[in-house]
Motif scaffolding. Structure first.
Motif, PDB file in Angstrom:
ATOM      1  N   THR A   4       0.494  -1.694  -0.080  1.00  0.00           N
ATOM      2  CA  THR A   4       0.278   0.120   0.172  1.00  0.00           C
ATOM      3  C   THR A   4       1.012   1.368  -0.209  1.00  0.00           C
ATOM      4  OG1 THR A   4      -1.632  -1.515   1.083  1.00  0.00           O
ATOM      5  CG2 THR A   4      -2.151   1.355   0.951  1.00  0.00           C
ATOM      6  N   ASP A   6       0.212   6.215   0.381  1.00  0.00           N
ATOM      7  CA  ASP A   6      -0.881   6.374  -0.044  1.00  0.00           C
ATOM      8  C   ASP A   6      -0.291   7.925   0.268  1.00  0.00           C
ATOM      9  OD1 ASP A   6      -0.137   6.742   3.008  1.00  0.00           O
ATOM     10  OD2 ASP A   6      -0.429   5.306   3.528  1.00  0.00           O
ATOM     11  N   THR A   8      -2.390  12.203   1.177  1.00  0.00           N
ATOM     12  CA  THR A   8      -3.083  12.877   1.504  1.00  0.00           C
ATOM     13  C   THR A   8      -2.761  14.280   0.424  1.00  0.00           C
ATOM     14  OG1 THR A   8      -3.066  12.438   3.716  1.00  0.00           O
ATOM     15  CG2 THR A   8      -4.532  14.237   2.932  1.00  0.00           C
ATOM     16  N   VAL A  90      -7.991   1.319  -4.925  1.00  0.00           N
ATOM     17  CA  VAL A  90      -7.298   2.879  -4.768  1.00  0.00           C
ATOM     18  C   VAL A  90      -8.969   3.630  -3.986  1.00  0.00           C
ATOM     19  CG1 VAL A  90      -6.661   5.135  -6.247  1.00  0.00           C
ATOM     20  CG2 VAL A  90      -5.962   3.018  -7.405  1.00  0.00           C
ATOM     21  N   ASP A  91      -8.661   3.532  -3.291  1.00  0.00           N
ATOM     22  CA  ASP A  91      -9.361   4.249  -2.304  1.00  0.00           C
ATOM     23  C   ASP A  91      -9.623   6.313  -2.247  1.00  0.00           C
ATOM     24  OD1 ASP A  91     -11.247   2.187  -1.140  1.00  0.00           O
ATOM     25  OD2 ASP A  91      -9.391   1.185  -0.252  1.00  0.00           O
ATOM     26  N   SER A 100      -7.566  11.514   1.357  1.00  0.00           N
ATOM     27  CA  SER A 100      -5.955  10.279   1.751  1.00  0.00           C
ATOM     28  C   SER A 100      -6.745   9.404   0.401  1.00  0.00           C
ATOM     29  CB  SER A 100      -7.061   9.567   2.629  1.00  0.00           C
ATOM     30  OG  SER A 100      -5.768   8.416   2.674  1.00  0.00           O
ATOM     31  N   VAL A 101      -5.913   9.736  -0.890  1.00  0.00           N
ATOM     32  CA  VAL A 101      -5.701   8.329  -1.612  1.00  0.00           C
ATOM     33  C   VAL A 101      -4.791   7.653  -1.106  1.00  0.00           C
ATOM     34  CG1 VAL A 101      -5.175   8.499  -4.591  1.00  0.00           C
ATOM     35  CG2 VAL A 101      -5.944  10.164  -3.163  1.00  0.00           C
ATOM     36  N   ALA A 102      -5.478   6.057  -1.300  1.00  0.00           N
ATOM     37  CA  ALA A 102      -4.482   4.828  -0.520  1.00  0.00           C
ATOM     38  C   ALA A 102      -4.488   3.680  -1.880  1.00  0.00           C
ATOM     39  CB  ALA A 102      -5.025   3.557   0.312  1.00  0.00           C
ATOM     40  N   THR A 104      -3.699   0.055  -3.173  1.00  0.00           N
ATOM     41  CA  THR A 104      -2.900  -1.146  -2.606  1.00  0.00           C
ATOM     42  C   THR A 104      -3.496  -2.051  -3.742  1.00  0.00           C
ATOM     43  OG1 THR A 104      -4.055  -1.164  -0.446  1.00  0.00           O
ATOM     44  CG2 THR A 104      -3.368  -3.413  -1.423  1.00  0.00           C
ATOM     45  N   GLN A 121       4.967   4.550  -4.764  1.00  0.00           N
ATOM     46  CA  GLN A 121       4.674   6.169  -4.187  1.00  0.00           C
ATOM     47  C   GLN A 121       5.335   7.034  -4.482  1.00  0.00           C
ATOM     48  OE1 GLN A 121       3.394   5.795  -0.934  1.00  0.00           O
ATOM     49  NE2 GLN A 121       2.896   7.958  -1.828  1.00  0.00           N
TER      50      GLN A 121
END
Length: 135
Positions: A4, A6, A8, A90-91, A100-102, A104, A121
């Motif tokens: 993961t 992430d 912001t 992608v959340d 917030s973009v995460a 995984t 990243q």
């Protein structure tokens, strides 16, 4: 094991979503370093729709296509897709200080976990810079 990354992003969810899902924006931010760029991108933003981006070294020495099929599309909340035998999610979560973009994803077996995490990243960091600096 999944990896993961992430970030912001200090922008409205609509702007973040648009930048992540439109070919015109993707070609402006989708690179892990300054010596790479994305020359073309396509997006069919629906479940079963396909996406692709052509990533190339700026010196022309190497390039590859990153492509897959969307398995879940929830506007302003989630994208899930398969690429080859791997998957990613992608959340997008609206928070008081931004979005917030995460991301995984399933790792591949060629590069180390650390290299893969650093590369993904770096791309997400470029995305953050692009969104926060664009009008």
């Amino acid at each position: 094991m999944k990896i993961t990354v992430d970030a912001t992003i200090q922008a409205a969810i609509e702007k973040v979503w648009q930048a992540y899902t439109t070919p015109e924006a993707i070609v402006k931010w989708n690179a892990a370093s300054d010596d790479w760029h994305t020359t073309t991108a396509s997006v069919d933003l629906r479940v079963g729709g396909e996406f692709s981006s052509r990533m190339e070294a700026k010196d022309g020495s190497f390039g590859f296509d990153f492509a897959g099929t969307y398995t879940e599309v929830v506007p302003h909340q989630r994208l899930a897709y398969r690429f080859g035998d791997r998957a990613a999610v992608v959340d997008f979560v609206v928070e008081p200080d931004g979005v917030s973009v995460a991301v995984t994803f399933d790792p591949e077996n060629i590069h180390s976990i650390e290299q893969q995490q650093a590369g993904w990243q770096a791309i997400l960091n470029n995305f953050k810079c692009y969104v926060e600096q664009s009008e």
